[in-house]
Design a protein around this motif. Structure first.
Motif, PDB file in Angstrom:
ATOM      1  N   PHE B 233     -23.433 -21.026  -2.798  1.00  0.00           N
ATOM      2  CA  PHE B 233     -23.333 -21.242  -4.234  1.00  0.00           C
ATOM      3  C   PHE B 233     -22.899 -22.683  -4.467  1.00  0.00           C
ATOM      4  CE2 PHE B 233     -19.540 -18.754  -2.855  1.00  0.00           C
ATOM      5  CZ  PHE B 233     -18.591 -19.763  -2.900  1.00  0.00           C
ATOM      6  N   PRO B 238     -16.516 -21.863  -9.400  1.00  0.00           N
ATOM      7  CA  PRO B 238     -15.155 -21.685  -8.877  1.00  0.00           C
ATOM      8  C   PRO B 238     -14.232 -22.852  -9.213  1.00  0.00           C
ATOM      9  CG  PRO B 238     -16.738 -22.015  -7.089  1.00  0.00           C
ATOM     10  CD  PRO B 238     -17.528 -21.823  -8.333  1.00  0.00           C
ATOM     11  N   THR B 282     -18.506 -16.282  -8.545  1.00  0.00           N
ATOM     12  CA  THR B 282     -19.733 -16.858  -7.986  1.00  0.00           C
ATOM     13  C   THR B 282     -20.852 -15.846  -7.847  1.00  0.00           C
ATOM     14  OG1 THR B 282     -18.852 -16.419  -5.802  1.00  0.00           O
ATOM     15  CG2 THR B 282     -18.537 -18.636  -6.673  1.00  0.00           C
ATOM     16  N   ARG B 294     -22.586 -22.499 -15.576  1.00  0.00           N
ATOM     17  CA  ARG B 294     -21.612 -21.935 -14.648  1.00  0.00           C
ATOM     18  C   ARG B 294     -20.256 -22.597 -14.805  1.00  0.00           C
ATOM     19  NH1 ARG B 294     -25.771 -20.930  -9.584  1.00  0.00           N
ATOM     20  NH2 ARG B 294     -26.519 -18.967 -10.424  1.00  0.00           N
TER      21      ARG B 294
END
Lengths: 756, 358
Positions: B233, B238, B282, B294
């Motif tokens: 990812f 994150p 994720t 994201r």
């Protein structure tokens, strides 16, 4: 070191280039036959100049460019043209197209050709024409005619030579640079001259070709050409991507590199242009990589255009049992071939014959987990997995919003997809569908616009007509009022007939329209025939124009079109014949019939009178006979007998008269005159009909207006006479005059409309 | 042999979905080991039970859906769900708790929505929340870290642990439970952070943020870095989540007063922070699709975690924050398309075809 920008996304698949660079560019023995597709480029197919059975020399023009975006083709060697027919061509669909089959005579006899010693003495447009006539197209991939690309309208500040060759396996450009650096640099200088010596000339090359880099380097000293090396990463060789890497600029969406002052040329094309300008050699061969583990030798060859793939493979120890798929081009963007007889064309940079281990068939597709690896790999910054979801659900609006059409179909997303989804194939299918829908939308929009325009036009016409009618009505009323004022006659009952008048007028207008319809029909048919004739001519011309460069299908279509047009012409002619001659007769008959019926009407009362007369005479005779029988007086008897005789004579006369009145005349008493008048009227009607036939509509109208005016005058004269006499028929005469007036105004307005 | 007709590209990576999932499983090992080291066999027992249940459920559902069972089991996605849920549940939780959570995650949260790739909510988190709401007592009974056991008490061995978890033994777990660092902070009234750190062995014997917890979190951080390195990812979700959480906690640290919600270090290294940041946030299926999306998604998860931890009624908030943001992911997607090559600015997914292109 020049600054380089990094490629967005991209992947680094196994290069597999080393196999085919072990030996120099080789040449192959001549194949038994060369199959040269007519259309090897983007654009219009060229015009065929040779026929089956012709002997051609090496480099001879086989077809010349037709249209702006087009390219010619040339004989790769000397020999005989054996066939011009449809043959499978290199195309992802595996389709067939028109090809010239050339059987080499192994003499390699060149046509007379000469290069230009100092191209700077020529104008760029002259050089461009040579490039165009030499059949040079982009050898890197798409095959876009180079002359078009090198003649942009926009000023060019940067010339980029694409020596990237980013696809795995392919080494054609690499080997070309190693072996012909001088020619390439000369070619670049020619391009620079054609483009008006741009400020910057860059050669873009990936860092996996150090030999080529070193080979070119010495020839670039004392030139303004910069050789730029950048990291190997697929698809850096895409035109837009290379521009991004070398300049940091992006080709605007929907635009071309020239919009930002850049022209990009493949290095192979540059070499071909150098051959064409300095040696006069058209594009008849190219360097093609033959590679893959299913071939015993992997090598580059200078291959004649039209060489069958089978010939290439056979000369390299091809083992078909080891090769599940045969690829033309690289493993990323190449397409599979289903037949070995397919020829090498101008854009064939590689024949890849991998074994099943080398390029395994893809495993079954797994569900998309939206991992986003595709988005990381995409050089255009698209969201491939979103495109995939929307392509699956055929949500074309979303696909458009996600910029599907900026996809260059490089295949990087499919390459990295852990779920083995054939993403590019989804995009291709969706793009095809969207293009189709867009075309349909354009068509339907056009149809709607046409319909709306038509409706508006009709409405306008209708409004104009209504306005005219209104004006006419008012004029007529005014005229009547004036007349009523002038005459102030006792027959002032006119006012009431106004509406009746209108009705009559309308009815007459309708009748006139109806009358015109056979003529209109005839005119329509005649127009139809003219159209059909022009169709036939056009179809014939198309058929003539097709010549031999068309496919069989096109031939059939053209022939079918011609046949169809002919049939339609025949049809129309027959219809006209059916309608035409009888129409004339009908028209005449109709006119005569009307005349006769009019006569009948006029004659009706005299005839009836005669019949009445005869019957009364008969009655009288019967009465007289009775009287005679019952009479005893002799003198009375004689008187009666004399009377009877007279009556009988009268009866005889009357009967004769009755018998002699099949047709009629104005005056009921003079039978012969009636007859004459009737036949004269018939003759006049016939003459009129005949005359009308030869007259145009306008003339006809004019004639009818004239005759109406005459009739009106006569009728008015009669009316005045009748008024003077105080005749009891005065009312009949008056209505007659009114009717005539109405007819006349109708005819006059019709004429006015026509003459407008 | 006839030549195949295939579309380009002809070359593919050898990586498949199964490999990706296996990498994720591999990356959980450091965290799982740390948990086991500090909290005993319970964690591993959870993982094993959950895995068996998950694979069983997946196979059954695939069979019912008339799909090739082995083909779908090989993608290991059920196993990932099971392992993540197993790691998130309190060690030594009763067997039925794991069973209920896992089967709910696989059957309801995953397959009723269409299976792999189609589930809008993270299955492991759905399972976790269902358990948390239904069985709050069992779900909040965390064993004490082993170093804090009273003198003379041995940590339960594998057999003893199994007896506590499996039916028919009825060994009591209570003896071993203790408050987690986040619990402690939640219920702290009156002590300054410094005092609390000195008085509570959970902190005083720890290096940064609570005995055992800090190492478990560091373990998951290591696993996450491994996945980042292997490009399973991207960093966006994150990192933005962790940054947002750190910023929020720094902002409300309040100088370590008695009403403080804890330092950034405490928040980053306790509870399910790292497990969530690298293994839950994720999850590509349920998160936003573009990198920009994201980042927004991750940051909002971080903010929500802090809000719920600080002012909500639950000590930890990973599952709630993730599920809430799962709802928002499609909306984020609509407005975070990347700028495509050749375009001046990014477009919106909601744009109509008639809008201007560029």
């Amino acid at each position: 070191m020049r600054k380089i920008w990094s490629l967005t996304g991209g992947i680094h698949p196994a290069e597999n280039k080393h196999q085919s660079v072990q030996s120099s560019i080789g040449s192959l023995p001549l194949p038994d036959r060369l199959t040269i597709p007519l259309n090897q480029h983007i654009g219009a197919p060229p015009k065929l100049l040779v026929a089956e059975g012709d002997r051609v020399l090496k480099g001879q023009v086989l077809a010349e460019p037709k249209g702006f975006v087009s390219a010619g083709i040339h004989a790769p060697t000397s020999g005989i043209i054996t066939h011009i027919s449809d043959h499978p061509i290199p195309h992802p669909s595996g389709m067939a197209a028109r090809c010239i089959t050339l059987e080499p005579d192994h003499k390699e006899q060149w046509i007379e050709h000469r290069g230009i010693d100092n191209y700077r003495e020529k104008t760029p447009s002259e050089l461009l024409d040579i490039i165009r006539q030499s059949g040079i197209v982009g050898l890197g991939g798409a095959g876009f005619p180079s002359a078009v690309k090198l003649g942009p309208k926009q000023p060019i500040s940067t010339l980029i030579i694409n020596a990237t060759e980013c696809e795995p396996y392919i080494t054609a450009d690499d080997m070309l640079m190693r072996e012909h650096p001088q020619d390439i640099v000369d070619g670049i200088k020619i391009l620079s001259f054609i483009l008006g010596d741009p400020d910057e000339i860059l050669i873009g090359i990936e860092d996996n070709k150090p030999e080529a880099f070193e080979a070119l380097k010495p020839y670039l000293q004392d030139t303004n050409i910069t050789l730029v090396e950048f990291p190997t990463r697929y698809p850096s060789g895409g035109e837009k991507q290379l521009i991004q890497i070398l300049t940091g600029k992006e080709v605007p969406h929907g635009g071309i590199p020239a919009d930002i002052g850049i022209v990009c040329q493949n290095i192979g094309t540059t070499y071909a242009i150098q051959r064409a300008i300095q040696h006069g050699e058209p594009l008849i061969s190219r360097i093609t990589t033959v590679t893959g583990k299913a071939c015993a030798t992997n090598r580059n060859y200078q291959v004649l255009i039209g060489t069958p793939i089978s010939h290439l493979l056979q000369n390299n120890g091809f083992d078909q049992s080891q090769c599940p798929r045969l690829i033309m081009g690289g493993p990323m963007m190449g397409f599979t071939l289903e037949e070995l007889s397919i020829p090498v064309i101008k854009t064939t940079n590689c024949i890849l014959a991998p074994t099943a281990e080398e390029l395994p068939t893809p495993p079954p597709t797994q569900p998309c987990i939206r991992c986003g690896m595709c988005a990381e790999a995409c050089p255009a910054s698209l969201l491939p997995q979103q495109l995939f979801w929307h392509a699956q659900s055929q949500n074309y609006e979303k696909l458009e919003a996600h910029n599907l059409f900026d996809c260059i179909e490089c295949g990087a997303c499919s390459y990295v997809c852990p779920s083995n989804i054939p993403l590019v194939q989804y995009y291709r299918a969706a793009k095809g569908e969207m293009r189709k829908l867009a075309q349909e939308k354009i068509n339907s929009d056009r149809a709607r616009e046409r319909f709306e325009f038509n409706q508006a036009r009709k409405a306008k016409e209708e409004a104009e007509k209504a306005a005219k009618r209104e004006a006419r009505k008012r004029a007529a009323e005014l005229a009547r009022a004036k007349k009523a004022d002038q005459e102030a006659s006792p027959g002032g009952a006119d006012t009431e007939t106004n509406s009746a008048d209108d009705i009559i007028k309308a009815a007459m207008a309708r009748a006139a329209a109806k009358k015109a319809s056979p003529e209109e029909q005839r005119a329509k048919l005649e127009r139809g025939i003219v159209r059909a004739e022009s169709h036939v001519n056009a179809a014939q011309q198309r058929l003539d124009g097709l010549e031999q460069d068309a496919t069989d299908k096109q031939w059939e279509q053209a022939r079918a079109a011609l046949e169809d047009a002919r049939l339609r012409l025949q049809n129309a002619e027959q219809k006209l014949a059916a309608l035409g001659a009888p129409t004339d007769d009908k028209l005449k008959d109709a006119t005569v019939d009307t005349a006769k019926s009019v006569m009948d009407k006029i004659q009706a009362s005299p005839r009836e009178a005669l019949e009445k007369k005869v019957s009364t005479l008969k009655e009288r005779i019967a009465v007289t006979e009775e009287k005679l029988v019952s009479a005893d007086d002799k003198t009375l008897k004689t008187a009666l007998q004399n009377g009877l005789k007279k009556q009988q004579a009268k009866l005889k006369d009357a009967e004769q008269q009755l018998a002699e009145t099949p047709a009629t005349a104005d005056q009921p008493n003079s039978t012969p005159k009636t007859e004459d008048a009737a036949s004269a009227a018939i003759a006049r009607a016939q003459a009129k009909a005949a005359a009308q036939e030869s007259m145009s509509e306008e003339e006809k109208l004019k004639a009818s207006v004239e005759s109406l005016q005459n009739r009106l005058k006569k009728a008015q004269a009669k009316l005045t006479a009748a008024e003077a006499e105080g005749s009891e028929h005065i009312d009949a005469f008056r209505t007659g005059v009114e009717k005539l007036q109405a007819k006349l105004t109708a005819a006059e307005t019709q004429l006015a409309e026509k003459t407008q | 042999m006839a030549l195949l007709k295939l579309t380009s590209p002809h070359a593919h990576t050898t990586q498949n979905t199964g490999n990706v999932m296996q990498l994720v499983l591999l990356a959980t090992i450091p965290g799982a080991l740390a948990l086991t080291a500090f909290f005993g066999w319970g964690t591993l027992i959870n993982v094993v039970i959950a895995s068996i249940v998950a694979v069983g459920c997946e196979a059954t559902i695939m069979h019912l859906r008339k799909r090739p069972v082995m083909f779908y089991l090989r993608d290991c996605s059920a196993l990932v769900t099971a392992v993540l849920l197993g790691l998130a549940l309190p060690p030594l939780a009763p067997w039925w708790l794991v069973l209920v959570g896992t089967s709910f995650a696989i059957v309801i949260a995953k397959h009723l929505y269409g299976g792999l790739g189609y589930n809008p909510f993270n299955p492991a988190m759905v399972g976790y929340v269902v358990l948390l709401i239904s069985f709050p007592v069992q779900m909040t009974s965390w064993p004490a870290p082993m170093p804090l056991y009273p003198e003379g008490t041995d940590a339960p061995g594998l057999w003893q642990s199994l007896q506590m978890v499996l039916p028919f033994f009825n060994e009591s777990v209570d003896a071993f439970t203790a408050a987690t660092p986040l619990d402690t902070f939640k219920h702290n009234t009156g002590l300054l952070v410094e005092q609390l750190y000195q008085s509570d062995p959970l902190y005083s014997q720890a290096d940064w943020a609570g005995v055992g917890w800090e190492w478990a979190n560091l373990g998951f951080l290591a696993g996450g870095c491994f996945l980042l390195y292997r490009k399973v990812f991207t960093w966006h979700a994150p990192v933005s989540m962790l940054v947002a959480l750190a910023l929020c906690s720094a902002l409300f640290y309040d100088g370590g007063s008695s009403v403080s919600h804890g330092s950034p270090v405490l928040h980053l290294l306790s509870g399910a922070t790292m497990l969530g940041a690298f293994f839950i946030v994720t999850d590509p299926v349920t998160s936003a699709t573009s990198n920009r999306g994201r980042m927004i998604y991750g940051a909002l998860v971080g903010v929500l975690i802090f809000i719920i931890r600080s002012w909500g009624s639950y000590p930890d908030a990973m599952a709630f924050a993730v599920l809430l943001m799962n709802f928002a992911a499609p909306l984020i997607d609509n407005y975070t398309l990347p700028r495509t090559y050749g375009h001046k600015k990014p477009r919106k997914a909601t744009e109509k075809a008639t809008d201007t292109k560029d």
